[in-house]
Design an enzyme around this catalytic site. Sequence first.
Site, PDB file in Angstrom:
ATOM      1  CG  HIS A  34      -0.959  -2.617  14.599  1.00 46.95           C
ATOM      2  ND1 HIS A  34      -1.656  -1.719  13.829  1.00 46.95           N
ATOM      3  CD2 HIS A  34      -1.688  -3.761  14.613  1.00 46.95           C
ATOM      4  CE1 HIS A  34      -2.761  -2.301  13.381  1.00 46.95           C
ATOM      5  NE2 HIS A  34      -2.810  -3.539  13.840  1.00 46.95           N
TER       6      HIS A  34
ATOM      7  CG  PHE B 110      -3.670   0.479   7.100  1.00 45.79           C
ATOM      8  CD1 PHE B 110      -3.204   0.903   5.861  1.00 45.79           C
ATOM      9  CD2 PHE B 110      -4.404   1.386   7.859  1.00 45.79           C
ATOM     10  CE1 PHE B 110      -3.476   2.178   5.382  1.00 45.79           C
ATOM     11  CE2 PHE B 110      -4.675   2.663   7.399  1.00 45.79           C
ATOM     12  CZ  PHE B 110      -4.211   3.056   6.153  1.00 45.79           C
TER      13      PHE B 110
END
Lengths: 281, 281
Positions: free
Chosen positions: A37, A32
């Site tokens: 990230h 997700f």
Amino acid sequence: MEIARTVADVRKIVKKWKNEDNMIGLVPTMGFLHEGHASLIKKAVKENDKVIVSDFVNPIQFGEGEDLESYPRDFETDTKLCEKLGVDVIFYPEVNEMYHEQKTYVNIEELSKGLCGSKRPVHFRGVCTVVSKLFNITKADRAYFGQKDAQQLAIIKKMVEDLNFDIKIVDCPIVREADGLAMSSRNTYLNTEERKAALCLIKATKYGERNISKGMKSARLIEIMSDIIKKEPLAKIDYIEVVDKKLLQSVEFIEEPVLVAMAVYIGKTRLIDNFSWDVEK
Amino acid sequence: MEIARTVADVRKIVKKWKNEDNMIGLVPTMGFLHEGHASLIKKAVKENDKVIVSDFVNPIQFGEGEDLESYPRDFETDTKLCEKLGVDVIFYPEVNEMYHEQKTYVNIEELSKGLCGSKRPVHFRGVCTVVSKLFNITKADRAYFGQKDAQQLAIIKKMVEDLNFDIKIVDCPIVREADGLAMSSRNTYLNTEERKAALCLIKATKYGERNISKGMKSARLIEIMSDIIKKEPLAKIDYIEVVDKKLLQSVEFIEEPVLVAMAVYIGKTRLIDNFSWDVEK
């Protein structure tokens, strides 16, 4: 980009890479993927010849009654982002590929008891165990972790030192939404009203950062930050703590480099934020 | 043969070896090497391009009141033996090279509670932690362990599986003195009278091996073996147990492959011995 589903797949690819003297970067994630990230992945792609992103919701780091089942997942979008960012392999194993009759755990109790660990007693044991497995599977030269999970970062660094993993831990700054909320996969749990209320975390963080000073009593800093959170009716403080940066033990006075970390419930969603302070920075 | 005193020394040598595509064998020991160790080393030398013997009395696997201080040491003799057997590197670190503010432990509680673990609660946690460190430091392809420490062997094998260490565990049969006593560095603790008394272990082992049969009740086997030990006035049974070979859980009837293991005090010295039984062997 390759999608590896098994440990054997990864080992085969890594063996080839190692034979060609490639430097390997690992970005461990639970999927997700968001901009936080992405910042880790970009840094990994820039610094290494080959990059592996692991995309695995690790069951053993969730306690009873936590959000393992509802944790958001979107592998298709993750794949597209990784492809776009130049990732070489996504490691996307099934749970039973990673765990079958697991009996071995890596633990670092002293650093795991406070902060998030006090409410999540098995969490960091699960993190250390899966990260050890990922290090052994990927044989990465560098692994990338965000400063948002500050306790996790300190724990992983100490684990690497204590177990002599031959890997460099690279930490990356917190990535925030335009209004300052720290990016998190769990932000999707917030409704419109809660999303607004969640800004109390960044307000308290910024206020703490502006007002911290050498020699100050930690309790005083915690008090002024708590006051900001308490003004928000939807917010409930789990903890605000001041700890030393290496072993995460509470400090009474701010003298050495410290981590100021908090967890706050907004409705049912538990969010975290933090900042670091270095002596006379 | 090189003597490496630091982790950095080993890493440097291993890096060179890996660049030349050498297969590396590791024989972890606590020194005071006897013929049992020699059998492991010979096998490692035969099967690998390069061999590292670690020679380190690991403090964290000794409990309070155990024989850490008095554990026999003779590095000079160890060095000569290793040299003679064709070892490439002895890794002989100081305690503070291996441990400084150690907070991380590798544990495999379920397999560590029974047998030797019931009297030595921190022992296998210490073993798993130091072995993980040695695996990470040496990056060995194969590691050699003796079947004498049967519980240790089962634990290390499960740890390697659970944490995905990319290493093959090679186990080697128990090496015995001419009269059958299993070789052990702790045999040096025995006086002449005790040395004779210690033969009750091999007597019980051999008798158990001859009389074990499929479908037999474990309690019956334990009883007939215990009877032999009890005839020896200097001997005191710590435990005799029948467990499954993989997860070391007690079994009531002998049906699947089992490990029959014992620990017996001869005077103040605690000795171990064991045998394995496979279905219809």
